[in-house]
Design a protein around this motif. Sequence first.
Motif, mmCIF file in Angstrom:
data_model
loop_
_atom_site.group_PDB
_atom_site.id
_atom_site.type_symbol
_atom_site.label_atom_id
_atom_site.label_comp_id
_atom_site.label_asym_id
_atom_site.label_seq_id
_atom_site.Cartn_x
_atom_site.Cartn_y
_atom_site.Cartn_z
ATOM 1 N N SER A 297 -0.490 12.150 4.988
ATOM 2 C CA SER A 297 0.156 11.042 4.291
ATOM 3 C C SER A 297 1.621 10.968 4.711
ATOM 4 O O SER A 297 2.177 11.941 5.223
ATOM 5 C CB SER A 297 0.066 11.254 2.774
ATOM 6 N N PRO A 298 2.260 9.828 4.484
ATOM 7 C CA PRO A 298 3.672 9.724 4.874
ATOM 8 C C PRO A 298 4.565 10.639 4.049
ATOM 9 O O PRO A 298 4.312 10.870 2.865
ATOM 10 C CB PRO A 298 4.004 8.251 4.629
ATOM 11 N N ASN B 104 9.536 0.951 5.486
ATOM 12 C CA ASN B 104 8.985 1.774 6.558
ATOM 13 C C ASN B 104 8.364 3.057 6.010
ATOM 14 O O ASN B 104 8.716 3.532 4.922
ATOM 15 C CB ASN B 104 10.025 2.082 7.634
ATOM 16 N N PHE B 105 7.413 3.576 6.763
ATOM 17 C CA PHE B 105 6.670 4.770 6.408
ATOM 18 C C PHE B 105 6.970 5.839 7.448
ATOM 19 O O PHE B 105 6.742 5.618 8.646
ATOM 20 C CB PHE B 105 5.164 4.474 6.390
ATOM 21 N N TRP C 76 -4.996 3.412 8.266
ATOM 22 C CA TRP C 76 -5.455 3.836 9.593
ATOM 23 C C TRP C 76 -4.476 4.805 10.259
ATOM 24 O O TRP C 76 -4.863 5.658 11.043
ATOM 25 C CB TRP C 76 -5.726 2.624 10.503
ATOM 26 N N MET C 77 -3.178 4.697 9.917
ATOM 27 C CA MET C 77 -2.195 5.641 10.454
ATOM 28 C C MET C 77 -2.381 7.020 9.814
ATOM 29 O O MET C 77 -2.326 8.047 10.504
ATOM 30 C CB MET C 77 -0.780 5.120 10.196
ATOM 31 N N SER C 78 -2.591 7.043 8.507
ATOM 32 C CA SER C 78 -2.823 8.315 7.814
ATOM 33 C C SER C 78 -4.087 8.988 8.337
ATOM 34 O O SER C 78 -4.130 10.215 8.501
ATOM 35 C CB SER C 78 -2.933 8.081 6.304
ATOM 36 N N THR C 79 -5.109 8.191 8.618
ATOM 37 C CA THR C 79 -6.346 8.742 9.180
ATOM 38 C C THR C 79 -6.109 9.279 10.589
ATOM 39 O O THR C 79 -6.557 10.375 10.947
ATOM 40 C CB THR C 79 -7.456 7.672 9.202
ATOM 41 N N ALA C 80 -5.386 8.505 11.390
ATOM 42 C CA ALA C 80 -5.117 8.920 12.775
ATOM 43 C C ALA C 80 -4.350 10.239 12.828
ATOM 44 O O ALA C 80 -4.621 11.090 13.679
ATOM 45 C CB ALA C 80 -4.346 7.829 13.510
ATOM 46 N N LEU C 81 -3.401 10.420 11.905
ATOM 47 C CA LEU C 81 -2.556 11.611 11.923
ATOM 48 C C LEU C 81 -3.084 12.735 11.036
ATOM 49 O O LEU C 81 -2.606 13.871 11.124
ATOM 50 C CB LEU C 81 -1.131 11.252 11.481
ATOM 51 N N GLU D 220 0.836 -1.193 0.000
ATOM 52 C CA GLU D 220 0.000 0.000 0.000
ATOM 53 C C GLU D 220 0.876 1.251 0.000
ATOM 54 O O GLU D 220 1.970 1.242 0.569
ATOM 55 C CB GLU D 220 -0.915 0.007 1.224
ATOM 56 N N PRO D 221 0.415 2.349 -0.619
ATOM 57 C CA PRO D 221 1.217 3.569 -0.651
ATOM 58 C C PRO D 221 1.305 4.262 0.702
ATOM 59 O O PRO D 221 2.141 5.141 0.905
ATOM 60 C CB PRO D 221 0.489 4.449 -1.668
ATOM 61 N N GLN D 222 0.452 3.865 1.616
ATOM 62 C CA GLN D 222 0.457 4.400 2.977
ATOM 63 C C GLN D 222 -0.250 3.405 3.887
ATOM 64 O O GLN D 222 -0.830 2.429 3.414
ATOM 65 C CB GLN D 222 -0.248 5.762 3.029
#
Length: 311
Positions: A155-156, A284-285, A147-152, A142-144
């Motif tokens: 995007s990375p 890693n992202f 759920w982490m992108s949503t939480a923060l 996945e490009p990101q």
Amino acid sequence: MASVKERLAEFSREAHELYLNQSVPYLEDPPDPLQFYRDWIGPNKPCIIRNAISHWPALSKWTPEYLRKKVGSKVISVAVTPNGYADAVDGDRFVMPEERKMSLSAVLDIIEGKVQQRGVFYVQKQSSNLLEELPELANDLEPQIPWMSTALGKSPDAVNFWLGEATAITSMHKDHYENIYCVISGEKNFILLPPTDRPFIPYGVYQPAVYRQRDDGEFEAVDQTNSEKVPWIPLDPLDPDLDRYPQYGRARPIHFIVKAGEMLYLPSLWFHHVQQSHGCIAVNFWYDMEYDIKYNYFQLLEMLCGFPGST
């Protein structure tokens, strides 16, 4: 009145007693974004997440054979050192690796023992090297992390590809990123220290240099005379010199392994040291941290600890 040094030691002890774990907990499924923010990002605590990347084709596809066929001819940036330590203190120098351009097939030949070369080779370019140098592999993951992108709410900043020999070691340091570290094959050995253990972690300021392999095959460190001196951690947590750095004896490092198919949430400002199994592949992202009161407090802590360059 207690000295600043005593207060800093008490500060670290309270953090361990109040909210830090003695080991890195496991989550068995991808988390809810809000819950993840509340439980881990906000408190600045690491965890390992299982079953979060099991749907990525990379987990089954990224064999040496597949990589040779798909991107073997691609020329990538490879860090080469005499001893496996890239970006690390060596004597009175902070020495960076020689950066060599090589085909991925040539790197795999060395890792698989088909070709003998002097030095230790590690694909560790960062600066989003997966997307910049190996974009053909991007569809295998996945490009990101959704759920982490949503939480923060972002995007990375970078998606990095890591591949190297077992002797390639990442020296102790910290980053200004929220880091999601995914092991595709093999395993990574981490040592973590929380930001609150900063009073026990020694720093120095070093002349930067770069390794260069001479025509006779030997490596030398060439000073970067026009570069500013670099603050770095001289201590090796695998063999800490407690005679020289006795305060490190009060630190509480956490040792653990991240296995293939697992994901580590490595919070911003945590100190980490990394080893790997031979030929381990990871992605890693990096999500930029918020420069909020947490960062503000850490800067104050650095100053109180006498961070190199502070007055």
